[in-house]
Design a protein around this motif. Structure first.
Motif, PDB file in Angstrom:
ATOM      1  N   VAL A 145       0.919  -1.071   0.013  1.00 42.89           N
ATOM      2  CA  VAL A 145       0.050   0.042   0.056  1.00 42.89           C
ATOM      3  C   VAL A 145       0.869   1.227  -0.035  1.00 42.89           C
ATOM      4  O   VAL A 145       2.088   1.354   0.459  1.00 42.89           O
ATOM      5  N   GLY A 146       0.280   2.260  -0.615  1.00 37.78           N
ATOM      6  CA  GLY A 146       1.088   3.349  -0.519  1.00 37.78           C
ATOM      7  C   GLY A 146      -0.026   4.830  -0.305  1.00 37.78           C
ATOM      8  O   GLY A 146      -1.071   4.535  -0.979  1.00 37.78           O
ATOM      9  N   LEU A 147       0.312   5.713   0.505  1.00 41.87           N
ATOM     10  CA  LEU A 147      -0.682   6.919   0.572  1.00 41.87           C
ATOM     11  C   LEU A 147       0.300   8.010  -0.083  1.00 41.87           C
ATOM     12  O   LEU A 147       1.236   8.293   0.634  1.00 41.87           O
ATOM     13  N   LEU A 148      -0.049   8.598  -1.074  1.00 41.72           N
ATOM     14  CA  LEU A 148       0.316   9.407  -1.746  1.00 41.72           C
ATOM     15  C   LEU A 148      -0.173  10.650  -2.207  1.00 41.72           C
ATOM     16  O   LEU A 148      -1.282  10.769  -1.405  1.00 41.72           O
ATOM     17  N   ARG A 149       0.524  11.660  -2.766  1.00 36.50           N
ATOM     18  CA  ARG A 149      -0.318  12.878  -3.352  1.00 36.50           C
ATOM     19  C   ARG A 149      -0.022  13.204  -4.711  1.00 36.50           C
ATOM     20  O   ARG A 149       1.187  13.421  -5.054  1.00 36.50           O
ATOM     21  N   LEU A 150      -0.774  13.539  -5.516  1.00 32.80           N
ATOM     22  CA  LEU A 150      -1.063  13.871  -6.761  1.00 32.80           C
ATOM     23  C   LEU A 150      -1.232  15.292  -7.293  1.00 32.80           C
ATOM     24  O   LEU A 150      -2.288  15.923  -6.543  1.00 32.80           O
ATOM     25  N   ARG A 151      -0.137  16.110  -7.496  1.00 34.75           N
ATOM     26  CA  ARG A 151      -0.400  17.721  -7.518  1.00 34.75           C
ATOM     27  C   ARG A 151      -0.090  18.045  -9.010  1.00 34.75           C
ATOM     28  O   ARG A 151       0.804  17.400  -9.753  1.00 34.75           O
ATOM     29  N   GLY A 152      -0.889  18.975  -9.481  1.00 35.50           N
ATOM     30  CA  GLY A 152      -0.699  19.574 -10.907  1.00 35.50           C
ATOM     31  C   GLY A 152      -1.687  20.854 -10.583  1.00 35.50           C
ATOM     32  O   GLY A 152      -2.131  21.502 -10.069  1.00 35.50           O
ATOM     33  N   SER A 153      -1.748  21.477 -12.020  1.00 36.35           N
ATOM     34  CA  SER A 153      -2.493  22.833 -12.227  1.00 36.35           C
ATOM     35  C   SER A 153      -3.790  22.621 -11.858  1.00 36.35           C
ATOM     36  O   SER A 153      -4.719  21.714 -12.587  1.00 36.35           O
ATOM     37  N   GLY A 154      -4.187  23.217 -10.666  1.00 38.32           N
ATOM     38  CA  GLY A 154      -5.599  23.132 -10.083  1.00 38.32           C
ATOM     39  C   GLY A 154      -6.026  21.846  -9.598  1.00 38.32           C
ATOM     40  O   GLY A 154      -7.162  21.479  -9.132  1.00 38.32           O
ATOM     41  N   VAL A 155      -5.021  20.925  -9.235  1.00 40.78           N
ATOM     42  CA  VAL A 155      -5.128  19.786  -8.743  1.00 40.78           C
ATOM     43  C   VAL A 155      -4.390  19.469  -7.614  1.00 40.78           C
ATOM     44  O   VAL A 155      -3.233  19.363  -7.716  1.00 40.78           O
ATOM     45  N   ASP A 156      -4.821  18.962  -6.508  1.00 44.76           N
ATOM     46  CA  ASP A 156      -4.153  18.577  -5.219  1.00 44.76           C
ATOM     47  C   ASP A 156      -4.753  17.528  -4.612  1.00 44.76           C
ATOM     48  O   ASP A 156      -5.486  17.572  -3.892  1.00 44.76           O
ATOM     49  N   LEU A 157      -4.574  16.285  -4.777  1.00 42.04           N
ATOM     50  CA  LEU A 157      -5.577  14.940  -4.258  1.00 42.04           C
ATOM     51  C   LEU A 157      -4.576  14.003  -3.855  1.00 42.04           C
ATOM     52  O   LEU A 157      -3.559  13.604  -4.259  1.00 42.04           O
ATOM     53  N   PRO A 158      -5.156  13.405  -2.627  1.00 33.79           N
ATOM     54  CA  PRO A 158      -4.593  12.180  -1.968  1.00 33.79           C
ATOM     55  C   PRO A 158      -4.898  11.036  -2.912  1.00 33.79           C
ATOM     56  O   PRO A 158      -5.895  10.920  -3.523  1.00 33.79           O
ATOM     57  N   VAL A 159      -3.821  10.160  -2.699  1.00 32.44           N
ATOM     58  CA  VAL A 159      -3.853   8.992  -3.682  1.00 32.44           C
ATOM     59  C   VAL A 159      -3.625   7.595  -2.918  1.00 32.44           C
ATOM     60  O   VAL A 159      -2.695   7.617  -2.075  1.00 32.44           O
ATOM     61  N   PHE A 160      -4.635   6.818  -2.907  1.00 31.52           N
ATOM     62  CA  PHE A 160      -4.418   5.410  -2.321  1.00 31.52           C
ATOM     63  C   PHE A 160      -3.981   4.427  -3.390  1.00 31.52           C
ATOM     64  O   PHE A 160      -4.452   4.377  -4.343  1.00 31.52           O
ATOM     65  N   PHE A 161      -2.703   3.599  -3.172  1.00 30.35           N
ATOM     66  CA  PHE A 161      -2.269   2.783  -4.039  1.00 30.35           C
ATOM     67  C   PHE A 161      -2.134   1.484  -3.592  1.00 30.35           C
ATOM     68  O   PHE A 161      -1.726   1.334  -2.222  1.00 30.35           O
ATOM     69  N   CYS A 162      -2.747   0.197  -4.105  1.00 25.79           N
ATOM     70  CA  CYS A 162      -2.419  -1.067  -3.777  1.00 25.79           C
ATOM     71  C   CYS A 162      -1.873  -1.649  -5.138  1.00 25.79           C
ATOM     72  O   CYS A 162      -2.003  -1.527  -5.998  1.00 25.79           O
ATOM     73  N   SER A 163      -0.706  -2.522  -4.580  1.00 29.96           N
ATOM     74  CA  SER A 163      -0.124  -3.273  -5.526  1.00 29.96           C
ATOM     75  C   SER A 163      -0.946  -4.431  -6.468  1.00 29.96           C
ATOM     76  O   SER A 163      -0.483  -4.838  -7.519  1.00 29.96           O
ATOM     77  N   VAL A 164      -1.869  -4.659  -5.772  1.00 27.56           N
ATOM     78  CA  VAL A 164      -2.824  -5.779  -6.447  1.00 27.56           C
ATOM     79  C   VAL A 164      -3.757  -5.533  -7.181  1.00 27.56           C
ATOM     80  O   VAL A 164      -4.746  -4.485  -7.002  1.00 27.56           O
TER      81      VAL A 164
END
Length: 257
Positions: free
Chosen positions: A194-213
């Motif tokens: 699992v990863g708890l990540l963050r995606l940022r760009g123009s007008g976007v700033d969102l938390p991200v949940f990742f699972c390898s499966v």
């Protein structure tokens, strides 16, 4: 809806213009359309993320041979409430996961793909490096769609892009090409990392949940279990306000490439 329809028109034109380039990855004999998303992306609070749509979506599922952009946008937006065609079975695991968060693809969730190009199954391609390059090239449409998902509070992504890249690592590698960054790290060992990540760009700033499966894996129940174990965290993300990254002219220029 006007912004989404205009976006779909540009995506469809691009996919049509580059069909010859992507022909080695086609499923023979299947007529496909561009599919950058499934569901009502403008109202969705949670966005699930995959690699690209399967050409199997167009087998026996009442897709016409030709579709103007407006009709295509309407079909995609209403995908999960189509009166006679149920969602593809591939969405079953994602649906179970989303329901743990008190949402569904009918109310509150939608699905995005890195590439809108429907192909034969990813695992069937001998030229996996060529497939990865194609996804990287097409991912401009994924990044351009994100600002239109105005109600989104979080992303959930899972699985791999070919056998080389987990989807989070792939996005982290290519995101700067389009003016975005994906920060944070996933667990490096264990089943269903699992990863708890963050995606940022123009007008976007969102938390991200990742699972390898992957949701298509024989062990897809692990994906649902990992989301269940992080349910409180993701629910907190959904309850909070959307944080918008400041607009940046350089970002907009890159995304438009």
């Amino acid at each position: 809806m006007a912004d989404v329809t205009e976006y779909v028109a540009r995506v469809a034109a691009d996919i049509e213009a580059t069909r010859a380039m992507a022909a080695p990855f086609d499923r023979p004999g299947v007529v496909t359309h561009a599919i950058p998303f499934f569901g009502d992306v403008e109202s969705a609070q949670i966005l699930t993320v995959g690699v690209n749509p399967s050409a199997g979506e167009f087998v026996g599922r009442e897709w016409p041979t030709t579709m103007p952009p407006g009709a295509l946008a309407e079909r995609l937006t209403a995908y999960f409430v189509h009166p006679s065609v149920p969602p593809h079975p591939w969405f079953a695991s994602w649906s179970d996961a989303v329901e743990l968060l008190g949402l569904s693809y009918v109310h509150g969730a939608a699905h995005l793909d890195l590439s809108p190009r429907a192909t034969a199954a990813m695992g069937s391609h001998a030229d996996w490096e060529g497939f990865a390059r194609l996804v990287e090239r097409d991912a401009k449409w994924f990044f351009e769609l994100l600002p239109l998902c105005r109600a989104a509070r979080a992303l959930i992504m899972a699985g791999c892009v070919t056998k080389r890249w987990y989807i989070n690592d792939f996005i982290a590698r290519i995101a700067p090409e389009y003016g975005y960054t994906l920060s944070g790290r996933a667990e490096s060992a264990g089943a269903g990392r699992v990863g708890l990540l963050r995606l940022r760009g123009s007008g976007v700033d969102l938390p991200v949940f990742f699972c390898s499966v992957s949701p298509s894996s024989p062990k897809r129940h692990v994906l649902v279990a990992r989301i269940r174990s992080h349910q409180a965290t993701i629910t907190t993300w959904l309850a909070g306000p959307r944080t918008a990254a400041p607009p940046d002219a350089t970002t907009r220029r890159r995304v438009a490439l």
